[in-house]
Scaffold this motif. Structure first.
Motif, mmCIF file in Angstrom:
data_model
loop_
_atom_site.group_PDB
_atom_site.id
_atom_site.type_symbol
_atom_site.label_atom_id
_atom_site.label_comp_id
_atom_site.label_asym_id
_atom_site.label_seq_id
_atom_site.Cartn_x
_atom_site.Cartn_y
_atom_site.Cartn_z
ATOM 1 N N SER A 44 0.829 -1.209 0.000
ATOM 2 C CA SER A 44 0.000 0.000 0.000
ATOM 3 C C SER A 44 0.860 1.254 0.000
ATOM 4 O O SER A 44 0.599 2.211 -0.749
ATOM 5 N N ILE A 45 1.890 1.275 0.834
ATOM 6 C CA ILE A 45 2.798 2.424 0.880
ATOM 7 C C ILE A 45 3.549 2.560 -0.439
ATOM 8 O O ILE A 45 3.670 3.654 -1.006
ATOM 9 N N ALA A 46 4.055 1.448 -0.973
ATOM 10 C CA ALA A 46 4.790 1.492 -2.230
ATOM 11 C C ALA A 46 3.907 1.984 -3.375
ATOM 12 O O ALA A 46 4.338 2.790 -4.212
ATOM 13 N N THR A 47 2.662 1.519 -3.412
ATOM 14 C CA THR A 47 1.752 1.914 -4.491
ATOM 15 C C THR A 47 1.420 3.400 -4.412
ATOM 16 O O THR A 47 1.385 4.098 -5.434
ATOM 17 N N ALA A 48 1.190 3.895 -3.200
ATOM 18 C CA ALA A 48 0.874 5.310 -3.034
ATOM 19 C C ALA A 48 2.058 6.192 -3.411
ATOM 20 O O ALA A 48 1.900 7.229 -4.083
ATOM 21 N N ALA A 50 4.519 5.358 -5.464
ATOM 22 C CA ALA A 50 4.730 5.223 -6.904
ATOM 23 C C ALA A 50 3.764 6.099 -7.688
ATOM 24 O O ALA A 50 4.141 6.720 -8.692
ATOM 25 N N ALA A 51 2.519 6.174 -7.246
ATOM 26 C CA ALA A 51 1.528 7.012 -7.926
ATOM 27 C C ALA A 51 1.912 8.482 -7.854
ATOM 28 O O ALA A 51 1.785 9.221 -8.850
ATOM 29 N N ARG A 52 2.404 8.925 -6.689
ATOM 30 C CA ARG A 52 2.819 10.316 -6.559
ATOM 31 C C ARG A 52 4.029 10.620 -7.437
ATOM 32 O O ARG A 52 4.116 11.677 -8.062
ATOM 33 N N ILE A 53 4.959 9.678 -7.497
ATOM 34 C CA ILE A 53 6.147 9.866 -8.333
ATOM 35 C C ILE A 53 5.753 9.922 -9.805
ATOM 36 O O ILE A 53 6.222 10.782 -10.562
ATOM 37 N N ALA A 54 4.881 9.015 -10.222
ATOM 38 C CA ALA A 54 4.430 8.996 -11.618
ATOM 39 C C ALA A 54 3.695 10.279 -11.978
ATOM 40 O O ALA A 54 3.872 10.830 -13.072
ATOM 41 N N GLN A 143 15.634 3.853 2.686
ATOM 42 C CA GLN A 143 16.986 4.185 2.236
ATOM 43 C C GLN A 143 17.052 5.595 1.660
ATOM 44 O O GLN A 143 17.990 6.339 1.934
ATOM 45 N N VAL A 144 16.050 5.952 0.871
ATOM 46 C CA VAL A 144 16.039 7.275 0.244
ATOM 47 C C VAL A 144 16.045 8.379 1.297
ATOM 48 O O VAL A 144 16.687 9.418 1.131
ATOM 49 N N ALA A 145 15.328 8.166 2.378
ATOM 50 C CA ALA A 145 15.212 9.191 3.428
ATOM 51 C C ALA A 145 15.916 8.777 4.713
ATOM 52 O O ALA A 145 15.547 9.227 5.800
ATOM 53 N N ALA A 146 16.954 7.957 4.599
ATOM 54 C CA ALA A 146 17.620 7.423 5.788
ATOM 55 C C ALA A 146 18.164 8.520 6.699
ATOM 56 O O ALA A 146 18.123 8.397 7.930
ATOM 57 N N ASP A 147 18.685 9.596 6.105
ATOM 58 C CA ASP A 147 19.243 10.661 6.926
ATOM 59 C C ASP A 147 18.166 11.338 7.772
ATOM 60 O O ASP A 147 18.350 11.589 8.970
ATOM 61 N N LEU A 234 9.540 14.020 1.059
ATOM 62 C CA LEU A 234 10.979 13.943 0.833
ATOM 63 C C LEU A 234 11.326 12.785 -0.098
ATOM 64 O O LEU A 234 12.148 12.933 -1.011
ATOM 65 N N VAL A 235 10.704 11.634 0.118
ATOM 66 C CA VAL A 235 10.965 10.467 -0.732
ATOM 67 C C VAL A 235 10.568 10.759 -2.177
ATOM 68 O O VAL A 235 11.314 10.452 -3.113
ATOM 69 N N VAL A 236 9.405 11.352 -2.369
ATOM 70 C CA VAL A 236 8.941 11.671 -3.718
ATOM 71 C C VAL A 236 9.873 12.688 -4.375
ATOM 72 O O VAL A 236 10.282 12.531 -5.537
ATOM 73 N N GLU A 237 10.222 13.729 -3.655
ATOM 74 C CA GLU A 237 11.097 14.777 -4.205
ATOM 75 C C GLU A 237 12.431 14.202 -4.665
ATOM 76 O O GLU A 237 12.900 14.483 -5.782
ATOM 77 N N ARG A 238 13.049 13.388 -3.829
ATOM 78 C CA ARG A 238 14.357 12.842 -4.167
ATOM 79 C C ARG A 238 14.265 11.826 -5.306
ATOM 80 O O ARG A 238 15.154 11.765 -6.172
#
Length: 261
Positions: A44-48, A50-54, A143-147, A234-238
């Motif tokens: 569910s998190i991955a799909t949401a 991915a949709a925002r990134i797309a 990983q993308v937002a690990a910091d 942050l994840v979407v932006e990066r």
């Protein structure tokens, strides 16, 4: 809004594929997430995401149907968990990548919601490049937002599964999967600093019932929708910033290197 591939007719798909430079594949798992999150949390998190990134990438991106199953053998002591074998997941990824390549798309971004999938994705990505020249990039929110996560979790022990961070993401991206009350923290095993996720220094297979009696890590009671929204943004932006470079035919961009003597 980017329309998912599965919602298109084949005529519509032909037009969309003709303008796309990369495909986005949401990948997750069906597994326990403590007493407060649904089994479909990872997908569910991955799909949401991915949709925002797309959506942000527009016509550049083709949003593929989500793959819900992953590598979850370490969660099978808890009811409801469904798992694949590593070779099954690798083959599924390679078959999707090959299908895209046959239609002219040789860039795929896997938006992964489950840490247990990481090793298989890495192997599939390397094999895809070696055997067909397709480029597969792997995006895992932790990983993308690990910091940013590290700052949020400083001094608060283990995290990355049904914890305050993942629960916060769920509260923002897919609130229907959150089932209060949220459990609190628990006493970490003595070996946690050495071998437990997410910053293990010793690699050893651990089953989740050996880590936590509830199936959750960290302190889910500290989760908030606001924290989830900031992390998702942050994840979407990066990821979008990376994707715009990733679609370049010359990726990775090779610049002349000046040797300083």
């Amino acid at each position: 809004m980017n329309i998912p591939l599965a919602n298109l007719t084949t005529v519509q798909a032909s037009a969309v594929i003709g303008t796309a430079s990369l495909a986005i594949l949401p990948l997750g798992a069906i597994e326990q997430h403590g007493p407060h999150l649904a089994l479909r949390t990872d997908i569910s998190i991955a799909t949401a995401l991915a949709a925002r990134i797309a959506d942000a990438l527009g016509d550049t991106a083709l949003l593929l149907p989500p793959m819900p199953y992953g590598l979850s053998e370490h969660h099978t002591a808890f009811a409801g968990t469904v798992t694949l074998r590593p070779d099954t997941l690798i083959r599924l990824i390679l078959d999707v990548v090959e299908s895209m390549s046959a239609q002219g798309i040789d860039r795929v971004i896997i938006v992964n919601g489950h840490g247990g999938n990481i090793d298989a994705i890495r192997l599939a990505s390397r094999q895809a490049r070696r055997d067909s020249g397709s480029r597969v990039a792997h995006v895992m929110w932790a990983q993308v937002a690990a910091d940013a996560i590290s700052q949020e979790m400083s001094g608060r022990g283990m995290y990355n599964h049904a914890c305050e961070i993942e629960t916060s993401l769920a509260m923002d991206l897919c609130p229907e999967i959150v089932h209060p009350p949220l459990p609190g923290s628990w006493l970490e095993p003595e070996f946690a600093p050495h071998a437990a996720p997410p910053t293990a220094r010793i690699d050893v297979p651990l089953w989740f019932d050996e880590l936590t009696p509830t199936g959750a890590l960290g302190d889910p009671s500290r989760a908030t929708q606001e924290r989830g929204r900031l992390l998702a943004d942050l994840v979407v932006e990066r990821t979008v910033a990376f994707a715009r470079a990733f679609v370049a035919p010359s990726f990775p961009l090779a610049a002349p290197t000046e040797v300083v003597g």
